[in-house]
Scaffold this active site. Structure first.
Site, PDB file in Angstrom:
ATOM      1  N   ASP A   1      -0.926  -1.436  -4.105  1.00  0.00           N
ATOM      2  CA  ASP A   1      -1.180   0.230  -3.725  1.00  0.00           C
ATOM      3  C   ASP A   1      -0.272   0.836  -4.135  1.00  0.00           C
ATOM      4  O   ASP A   1       1.010   0.657  -4.162  1.00  0.00           O
ATOM      5  CB  ASP A   1      -1.572   0.135  -2.190  1.00  0.00           C
ATOM      6  CG  ASP A   1      -1.894   1.672  -1.809  1.00  0.00           C
ATOM      7  OD1 ASP A   1      -2.800   2.005  -2.101  1.00  0.00           O
ATOM      8  OD2 ASP A   1      -0.956   2.214  -1.241  1.00  0.00           O
ATOM      9  N   ALA A   2      -0.501   2.036  -4.960  1.00  0.00           N
ATOM     10  CA  ALA A   2       0.290   3.044  -5.369  1.00  0.00           C
ATOM     11  C   ALA A   2       1.376   3.583  -4.313  1.00  0.00           C
ATOM     12  O   ALA A   2       2.397   3.730  -4.482  1.00  0.00           O
ATOM     13  CB  ALA A   2      -0.332   4.174  -6.105  1.00  0.00           C
TER      14      ALA A   2
ATOM     15  N   ASP B   1      -2.273   8.592 -12.302  1.00  0.00           N
ATOM     16  CA  ASP B   1      -3.680   8.436 -12.658  1.00  0.00           C
ATOM     17  C   ASP B   1      -4.307   7.462 -12.363  1.00  0.00           C
ATOM     18  O   ASP B   1      -4.878   6.402 -12.902  1.00  0.00           O
ATOM     19  CB  ASP B   1      -3.510   8.177 -14.355  1.00  0.00           C
ATOM     20  CG  ASP B   1      -4.670   8.740 -15.093  1.00  0.00           C
ATOM     21  OD1 ASP B   1      -5.934   9.072 -14.419  1.00  0.00           O
ATOM     22  OD2 ASP B   1      -4.680   7.985 -16.002  1.00  0.00           O
TER      23      ASP B   1
END
Length: 264
Positions: free
Chosen positions: A132-133, A151
């Protein structure tokens, strides 16, 4: 004279497969011998030219590239963080421009990124983090990156936990003082989501800009826009593009409330 185009076939093993988010497919470009389009559930997600990383098919990626090159006029980036991997289009471009740059790519869909690395391997090594970012950003060192390219999408939308003030503050924490945040946003008229996202990023960063096609920025049609924050560079605009800054950006986001994390 007609080109023979790309004769590699997507029917070969691995060019179509189920991934975590659905079905991914690599489609050869008949006009470019080394060009490929990555589709997710039938929707074009990335374009890659293995022989020429500077060839960019998608308009919003061209805007990202212009922001990168404009920012880098005053110095070469040492470390770049990409939140969202896709076909690794922007990391390939950065590696071509700056061969010594260290790049980290965070991609939630491990099966997708494995497919891309296997079928369309980048010419230079990249550090790939599957996860997960937001969790990756929260673990990252303070002021660890010169550039952050955000992005990351779930389908056609930015995941909600990546569009909050708290997350924007974390991005500011790991960005160096003269660094640049580049955030891709997709929206439809009247651009309500973008207005909120601009207000959200502005709650964490002192300097913010909004870059995009003039018709999209004005809310005349759907499309992608790029939110810039940190040391926003001057950019040369075409007649069909806009870069909103300072007063114009305040007017654009007037009345929009920054989005906060949901209370637990």
């Amino acid at each position: 004279m007609a080109t023979h185009g790309n004769r590699r076939t997507p029917e070969r093993a691995g060019a179509r497969q189920r991934v975590t988010a659905g079905r991914a497919e690599l489609v050869p470009d008949p006009a470019r011998p080394h060009g490929w389009t990555l589709l997710a559930d039938g929707v074009p997600q990335s374009y890659v030219d293995l022989a020429d990383p500077e060839y960019l098919e998608f308009g919003y990626v061209k805007l990202i590239a212009r922001a990168l090159s404009s920012w880098a006029r005053s110095g070469v980036p040492e470390r770049v963080l990409h939140l969202g991997g896709g076909g690794l289009t922007v990391p390939r471009l950065a590696a071509r421009w700056w061969p010594d740059v260290a790049q980290v790519v965070v991609e939630l869909d491990g099966e997708l990124i494995a497919m891309v690395r296997r079928e369309l391997p980048p010419e230079r090594p990249l550090e790939i983090v599957v996860g997960d970012a937001r969790e990756a950003v929260e673990r990252a060192a303070t002021e660890g990156y010169d550039v952050i390219v955000a992005d990351a999408f779930s389908g056609a939308a930015m995941p909600g936990h990546l569009g909050t003030v708290e997350f924007a503050r974390q991005l500011r924490r790991i960005l160096r003082p003269d660094g640049l945040l580049i955030m891709n946003v997709t929206d439809v008229p009247p651009m309500a989501f973008t207005r909120v996202q601009v207000a959200t990023v502005a709650a964490a960063f002192a300097e913010v800009g909004l870059l995009g096609d003039q018709a999209v920025v004005r809310g005349r049609r759907a499309g992608n826009v790029i939110v810039l924050a940190g040391r926003v560079p001057p950019l040369r605009m075409s007649r069909d593009e806009r870069l909103l800054r300072e007063g114009e950006l305040v007017v654009f986001s007037s009345g929009a409330r920054p989005r906060m994390d949901a209370k637990r």
